[in-house]
Design a protein around this motif. Structure first.
Motif, PDB file in Angstrom:
ATOM      1  N   LYS A  93       2.222   9.327  -6.028  1.00  0.00           N
ATOM      2  CA  LYS A  93       2.722  10.661  -5.721  1.00  0.00           C
ATOM      3  C   LYS A  93       3.719  11.108  -6.790  1.00  0.00           C
ATOM      4  N   ARG A 136       1.118   4.157  -2.904  1.00  0.00           N
ATOM      5  CA  ARG A 136       0.896   5.560  -2.579  1.00  0.00           C
ATOM      6  C   ARG A 136       2.054   6.410  -3.094  1.00  0.00           C
ATOM      7  N   LYS A 169       0.832  -1.201   0.000  1.00  0.00           N
ATOM      8  CA  LYS A 169       0.000   0.000   0.000  1.00  0.00           C
ATOM      9  C   LYS A 169       0.865   1.249   0.000  1.00  0.00           C
TER      10      LYS A 169
END
Lengths: 252, 388
Positions: B386, B382, B378
């Motif tokens: 980004k 993420r 996870k």
């Protein structure tokens, strides 16, 4: 930042370090060269507490204070903000690449045996550390192998992992023992560029390296050792031309 | 991750309920059920023992060659100390019935009348289940505290030294404690062995076994939960880092001595718990029998099951007891084939099994898994979002 005074280290009858004086300036990248067996790695081992010296002192200047860290155990030297890599990679073989980085992060709440059971106390910190670790892995080019076991990496990747781990440890002074040995030229330049980038953020580096053709382009100051003594020091150009240095490499 | 640990724990609970139902409430023949009941209690007790060994050997790489010492300390806590406490509590009643205070002359007590005293005590304990439970918990807690303390104390002289020295010291410590306590009659009746009052004296026959099965299973579940939770935390990861490279771990700030002390204290406490349960279940203990072989039986179970994996530790215990029981059952037919006493066959078979496992499957039946703290995938996603 680091001041080494008159260090002597003896292995039986063999004197590996014979009164070494050296200063690692804050904010600079200092290079240490010398032929095999000249005592470079031994000196690092003395500074980081792996060996205890027979004589001499090691001072660490930081925050306007001076600490005599001679003979301190390794984990206390680390606590002061000094981190090192190993010439022969000493990675955590049966941990994944990611775990290798997470394991060395400073001040982890979850490392106490009682806190370990209470995930709420460390889960958030762990997330932040993982984010930083991914950034570092991407920086050194190990982003794609983050979930592989460390023992399955190539020799070059293990070197990169050593570097990544040192960066992860959040140090003020990073000591690199032959960071580009066995690394292809283009990647070797990239590694020294990374060192300069991190250095620009205020981290002091002390690098031991044989491949001076590459290393000299990136460092501020050079020490040369032979037979347990410092034989030359100065700006890269000056040391490169020093006949004593040339002789030690050819003769040694 | 605690969610994963809980899922594994629930699976363990279900497995225990199933085998428990099979042994206590199934239409299987009585002798098969009795056999199963016995094995299950042993598996639960040794499960605790081997899970605690796994923290030392599998996680930290500590050469714990003195593990049996904590079964011994558990036996001393129960048969040597908690037992005497119960005798003290009932000493007036005993005096009235037998004409002597049990602890007035310990050698006479041990040699002549501990059996009759204990059966008297058991009758009284049967009337007082609350005291029995208190006596049980006291013995267990004492075993844990003593084991934690003595585990660190015995290891301390070599705790700064290389692993091999520590291993030898631990091995010798176990033997030292065994021989000394065995020949010191006041500790636990020495060569006579100590008869231990039954904390669950109110339960008879199969009910008694059921009570022990439930108690030992509960402790096994708790032990698994605790050890798997700390294994899957930054603490567990630090232990494995030390195991893989002590030098690098020290240079990266791990205080090796501190970690060794914590692990020894923690793991020893739970091994002491296993020792106390064993002594209570047996209701008799003879300290001379705590030989180093029980250390290495623990190692055998762990290596077969999978070093560094708590599920593997339990699997190793189960496999060991299945093989051991089959050998016991077919002992006579084996003897006919072998023309020799098959008593030592188990050692030979497990010795061979260890060699084969180490050669062809060194990770064991259930291999070690990476330490699971948070969902790293996870975090990875993420970060990649980004960047984009």
């Amino acid at each position: 930042m680091l001041e080494i005074k008159g260090i002597v280290k003896q292995f039986g009858a063999f004197r590996a370090l014979d009164g070494v004086d050296m200063t690692i300036e804050r904010g600079k990248v200092t290079l240490l060269i010398g032929p095999n067996g000249s005592g470079k790695t031994t000196l690092i081992n003395v500074v980081t507490g792996v060996y205890k010296p027979e004589a001499g002192r090691v001072y660490f200047h930081d925050d306007g204070k001076t600490l005599d860290i001679t003979g301190w155990p390794p984990h206390k030297v680390f606590a002061q903000g000094i981190v090192r890599t190993f010439q022969i990679p000493q990675i955590f073989q049966k941990l994944t690449v990611m775990e290798n980085l997470l394991a060395v992060a400073r001040g982890q709440a979850g490392e106490g045996v009682l806190n370990a059971m209470r995930e709420g106390r460390w889960a958030k910190q762990e997330e932040e550390l993982a984010e930083r670790a991914f950034e570092i892995l991407d920086l050194v080019g190990l982003g794609d192998v983050w979930d592989r076991y460390a023992y399955s990496l190539s020799a070059g990747q293990m070197k990169l992992l050593e570097l990544a781990r040192a960066l992860m440890a959040g140090a003020k002074l990073i000591i690199l023992d032959e960071p580009i040995a066995g690394i292809p030229i283009a990647q070797a330049h990239a590694i020294f560029q990374t060192i300069r980038d991190v250095n620009a953020k205020g981290v002091t580096f002390w690098v031991v390296e044989h491949r001076i053709d590459i290393a000299f382009k990136y460092v501020d100051y050079v020490y040369a050792m032979a037979s347990g003594r410092v034989i030359s020091q100065g700006a890269p150009d000056a040391v490169a031309k020093d006949p004593k240095v040339i002789e030690s490499y050819i003769g040694g | 991750m605690i969610r994963d640990v809980l899922a594994k724990t629930v699976a363990l609970v279900i497995a225990l309920v199933v085998v428990g139902a099979l042994a206590f409430a199934s239409p299987l023949p009585k002798d098969v059920r009795v056999l199963l009941q016995n094995i299950e209690v042993y598996i639960a007790i040794y499960g605790i023992y081997v899970i605690s060994l796994n923290l030392e050997v599998g996680y930290l790489g500590l050469p714990q060659f003195g593990k049996v010492m904590f079964l011994l300390i558990g036996a001393i806590a129960v048969g040597g100390i908690a037992t005497k406490l119960v005798l003290l509590i009932y000493q007036n009643a005993i005096f009235k019935a037998m004409g002597a205070y049990p602890l007035a002359k310990i050698s006479d007590y041990c040699m002549y009348y501990q059996y009759s005293v204990t059966s008297l005590v058991n009758q009284m304990l049967a009337q007082n289940p609350a005291l029995g439970l208190g006596y049980f918990l006291f013995g267990v807690a004492l075993a844990m505290v003593l084991s934690a303390g003595l585990g660190v104390l015995f290891a301390y002289p070599a705790i700064r030294l290389r692993e091999d020295y520590l291993g030898i010291l631990l091995l010798v410590s176990g033997e030292f404690l065994r021989v000394v306590t065995y020949y010191a009659t006041p500790v636990a009746c020495g060569v006579n062995g100590a008869v231990i009052p039954d904390p669950f004296a109110w339960a008879l026959g199969e009910t008694r076994t059921l009570v022990y099965f439930i108690a030992t299973s509960a402790f096994l579940i708790a032990t698994f939960l605790v050890f798997d939770a700390i294994g899957n935390s930054p603490f567990g990861r630090a232990l494995r880092a030390i195991r893989d490279s002590e030098t690098a771990a020290a240079v990266f700030g791990k205080d090796i001595v501190k970690f060794r002390i914590r692990v020894l204290a923690f793991a020893s406490a739970f091994a002491g718990l296993a020792g106390a349960l064993l002594a209570y279940y047996f209701d008799y203990t003879i300290l001379g029998t705590y030989l180093p072989i029980y250390t290495f039986i623990g190692w055998t179970m762990l290596i077969l099951g999978g070093l560094g994996n708590n599920v593997g530790a339990i699997v190793g215990v189960v496999v060991y007891y299945i093989v051991q029981t089959l050998l016991d059952i077919y002992k006579n037919s084996l003897q006919a084939v072998l023309h020799a006493d098959p008593t030592y066959l188990a050692y030979a078979i497990f010795g061979l099994a260890i060699i084969l496992v180490l050669m062809y499957r060194p990770q064991g039946i259930v291999p070690e898994k990476p330490v699971k703290t948070i969902d790293l995938n996870k975090v990875r996603e993420r970060i990649q979002r980004k960047i984009k």
